[in-house]
Design an enzyme around this catalytic site. Structure first.
Site, PDB file in Angstrom:
ATOM      1  N   HIS A  35     -23.996  12.327  24.975  1.00  0.00           N
ATOM      2  CA  HIS A  35     -25.243  11.198  25.230  1.00  0.00           C
ATOM      3  C   HIS A  35     -24.844  10.131  24.273  1.00  0.00           C
ATOM      4  O   HIS A  35     -25.369  10.148  23.074  1.00  0.00           O
ATOM      5  CB  HIS A  35     -26.524  11.902  24.994  1.00  0.00           C
ATOM      6  N   ASP A 174     -38.518   8.561  24.690  1.00  0.00           N
ATOM      7  CA  ASP A 174     -39.514   8.480  25.732  1.00  0.00           C
ATOM      8  C   ASP A 174     -39.896   9.900  26.257  1.00  0.00           C
ATOM      9  O   ASP A 174     -40.876  10.420  26.831  1.00  0.00           O
ATOM     10  CB  ASP A 174     -39.209   7.679  27.129  1.00  0.00           C
ATOM     11  N   HIS A 280     -26.966   7.153  29.236  1.00  0.00           N
ATOM     12  CA  HIS A 280     -27.902   8.147  28.625  1.00  0.00           C
ATOM     13  C   HIS A 280     -27.082   9.283  28.456  1.00  0.00           C
ATOM     14  O   HIS A 280     -26.969   9.867  27.328  1.00  0.00           O
ATOM     15  CB  HIS A 280     -29.071   8.559  29.310  1.00  0.00           C
ATOM     16  N   GLU A 429     -52.241  25.710  21.103  1.00  0.00           N
ATOM     17  CA  GLU A 429     -51.069  26.928  20.768  1.00  0.00           C
ATOM     18  C   GLU A 429     -49.935  26.372  20.499  1.00  0.00           C
ATOM     19  O   GLU A 429     -49.130  26.802  19.478  1.00  0.00           O
ATOM     20  CB  GLU A 429     -51.244  27.797  21.936  1.00  0.00           C
ATOM     21  N   HIS A 490     -57.422  36.642  31.032  1.00  0.00           N
ATOM     22  CA  HIS A 490     -56.990  36.953  29.639  1.00  0.00           C
ATOM     23  C   HIS A 490     -56.383  38.029  29.401  1.00  0.00           C
ATOM     24  O   HIS A 490     -56.170  38.409  28.156  1.00  0.00           O
ATOM     25  CB  HIS A 490     -58.288  36.889  28.973  1.00  0.00           C
TER      26      HIS A 490
END
Length: 682
Positions: A35, A174, A280, A429, A490
């Site tokens: 890159h 970005d 890129h 988390e 859960h």
């Protein structure tokens, strides 16, 4: 420190910047992979930071009070490798001793992205000295820097600001800011007022698919102002004057992290590819390489050229500054409190204070059942006062997971009290795990907690803790369908198998309070392995160790807990809360004359690393009748039960009902296990 008047680009500045650019171009072109666009655009930014501000000594890249530089845009790795090479950063071994050889040699750069090169495709912490954290998955680098900044603040409070006052910098793009973890990271950094944290946002408007306007229209400045950050802007990535001013603004800021928005041109200098998505992630191509070098005023056909004076210029800048600051720091440590000096050395080498385990409790079977999360809380609070750099945090579940530090003096880490050892992460988390990685990279010992089901939200950062070999303690409670009424959303089913599949992660699921205590003896002595400590919500019996085997067997990952008179004809294998279930089934079968054995297998990771003779003694190959019992996915258990064995496990999601009803519905009863054994023996 450079002043504004001194900061205008000189010919030597430009020469060094273009050396970074052309090394990057040449390495990527030779590899035919990489890159180039971001190193070409951001070379002036990285150069200004390293040469004029960064407190980093290339001769000792693990100096504890160095500033941290993280290339969160890890695809631009040649930007970092060029800097490490040009500053002559030294390699460090796993014992933190310098080796007298470069971290990144010119040969490494010329073999960029090739096998055994220190210049891997993305920066790898465990591979290349001077790389502060593994980056690549976008968002992970900046998320981890929040933990580094928290670590810096805590270290300053504990050891004194004269010993720890480092800053943390990150270059992001970005892609980093689009990833959701950047929001979690930015939010908590602003809340904690981490004024030692500076993100440099490469605002080039290009992503892989094309212009970012295809999918992204955030007002980034407003977003970070809303998080409580100081936001400043540099309108041209090539303007060393404005860059210097922006870094000086950061250095003076108090009470807020800083975001520097830098407007850049990806692939800067490339006549035909600047400001395109193509630059890129693709090499420029031979013709474009020559034309770009011509635009830089560089010899068109020279490859991997480092002009005279470049090495010396970096040595006179970041090298000289870093050497002086490190020497002064070492002098302050030597003249200071010897207790603190010893602690710094122990932390740096991931060693433990003498007597760290002296207060670990043992648990009596007569005291009654106790949830392993609660037993773990007792053990943690016996260890933590003796390991001052152990910090514990939770994703808004401190009480529910029982991971809090409750001894006198623990306190909460806040902007008003940086010495607190209890971290409140909020419902974040992913960022909880990423911060824990940053704390571990700062050589602290972090614990963080949530329910096992929500480990999925943190998985990328858990994976990086394993990849970087960081001794992070990932504490997961509510470990099975045994949590009952909350239901299948859960109730973790596939999470145990998923985490066990991760190389280098030691998942330990203890069966009772005494296995919990033994688990902590293992965990605290691990220097290069993260642990997933998996704990029950519900109470489980404390196994009578006068009748059954010692919990010390946990240290080998698996052990014979209960055995038969004579050679067994059946083996019951279980983990966690299901071990007591297996014992009940064993006793029933034993009453019927069945020669059975119970094996507690809390850690596949440790058991699989035992000598073959030991594994054979626990699970003899000749005994084919085996049953595994675990309230989770059956995936993976076939390696222990073999082709003739059976698995009592989960093949569906769970159900919402009281604990006993859920266990009965899915067959987790001693009666059902005993029936399965009889069917198998027939």
């Amino acid at each position: 420190m450079a002043t504004i008047a001194q900061s205008k680009a000189t010919d030597l500045d430009t020469l060094c910047i273009n050396t970074i650019r052309t090394l990057s171009i040449d390495a990527i072109q030779k590899a035919n992979s990489g890159h180039p666009g971001t190193p070409m655009a951001m070379a002036p930014v990285a150069y200004t930071l390293w040469q004029r501000f960064l407190r980093f000594d290339p001769a000792d890249p693990v100096w504890p009070n160095r500033d941290r530089f993280v290339l969160s845009a890890g695809h631009a790795s040649m930007l970092l490798y060029s800097l490490l090479h040009l500053t002559k950063t030294q390699a460090v071994d796993p014992d933190y001793e310098t080796l007298g050889e470069p971290s990144v040699s010119l040969d490494d750069i010329e073999s960029f992205r090739q096998l055994d090169s220190k210049a891997a495709g993305h920066p790898e912490y465990h591979l290349t000295s001077g790389v502060e954290t593994t980056t690549g998955p976008l968002g992970q680098g900046i998320a981890t820097t929040v933990g580094m900044a928290i670590g810096g603040k805590w270290l300053g409070a504990h050891f004194g600001p004269e010993l720890f006052d480092f800053d943390v910098y990150a270059i992001c793009g970005d892609g980093d800011l689009m990833e959701g973890v950047s929001g979690e990271a930015g939010s908590i950094a602003g809340h904690q007022r981490l004024d030692n944290l500076c993100w440099i946002y490469d605002n080039n408007h290009i992503s892989i698919d094309g212009r970012t306007s295809l999918a992204y229209s955030d007002d980034v400045a407003a977003r970070f102002v809303g998080y409580g950050w100081n936001v400043t802007r540099v309108g041209d990535a090539n303007d060393l004057d404005l860059l210097t001013r922006a870094f000086e603004v950061f250095k003076k800021e108090e009470g807020r992290p800083t975001l520097i928005i830098v407007d850049s041109h990806i692939g800067y200098g490339s006549p035909h590819k600047q400001d395109t998505a193509e630059v890129h992630g693709e090499p420029l191509g031979p013709d474009e390489v020559r034309e770009t070098k011509r635009a830089y005023g560089w010899p068109e056909d020279a490859e991997f050229l480092i002009p005279d004076g470049v090495y010396e210029h970096f040595a006179d800048g970041v090298g000289a500054r870093g050497a002086r600051l490190r020497s002064e720091w070492k002098q302050r440590v030597a003249e200071g409190d010897p207790v603190l000096s010893t602690q710094i050395d122990q932390m740096q080498r991931r060693e433990l204070p003498e007597g760290w385990d002296a207060e670990i409790p043992s648990f009596d079977a007569d005291s009654g059942p106790i949830a392993t999360r609660k037993a773990s809380h007792e053990v943690l609070n016996a260890i933590a006062p003796r390991v001052p750099w152990l910090l514990s945090g939770s994703a808004d579940l401190t009480g529910s997971t029982a991971s809090g530090l409750t001894f006198d003096g623990a306190g909460n880490f806040t902007p008003e009290d940086r010495s607190g050892r209890v971290l409140h992460y909020g419902i974040r988390e992913h960022e909880s795990a990423a911060i824990s990685n940053g704390l571990a990279l700062s050589k602290l010992r972090p614990v963080w907690s949530t329910y096992l089901i929500f480990s999925d939200y943190a998985r990328p950062a858990i994976r990086l803790s394993a990849l970087m070999e960081l001794p992070v303690i990932h504490w997961f409670s509510h470990d099975s369908i045994g949590l009952g009424e909350d239901g299948p959303t859960h109730q973790p089913v596939e999470q145990l198998a998923s985490l066990r599949a991760m190389p280098g992660l030691n998942l330990i699921r203890p069966c009772d309070a005494n296995e919990v205590a033994e688990a902590w003896r293992v965990i605290m002595q691990q220097k290069h392995q993260p642990t997933a400590l998996v704990l029950t919500r519900q109470n489980v019996p404390v196994i009578d160790r006068s009748r059954y085997a010692s919990a010390g067997g946990l240290q080998r990952g698996g052990y014979v807990l209960a055995d038969s008179d004579g050679d067994p004809e059946l083996i019951l294998i279980a983990t966690g809360s299901e071990v007591s279930l297996a014992i009940d089934a064993y006793e029933e079968l034993r009453g019927d004359g069945v020669r059975a054995r119970v094996v507690s297998l809390p850690s596949w990771y440790m058991f699989d690393r035992q000598p073959p003779e030991y594994r054979e003694s626990v699970l003899p190959e000749a005994i084919a009748s085996r049953i595994a019992v675990e309230q989770g996915s059956t995936l993976g258990w076939d390696r222990y039960v073999g082709p003739r064995g059976r698995i009592v496990g989960m093949r569906t999601f769970g159900a919402s009902a009281p604990l006993k009803e859920v266990q009965r519905k899915f067959g987790f009863t001693p009666k059902r296990v005993a029936e399965t054994a009889r069917e198998l023996l027939k």
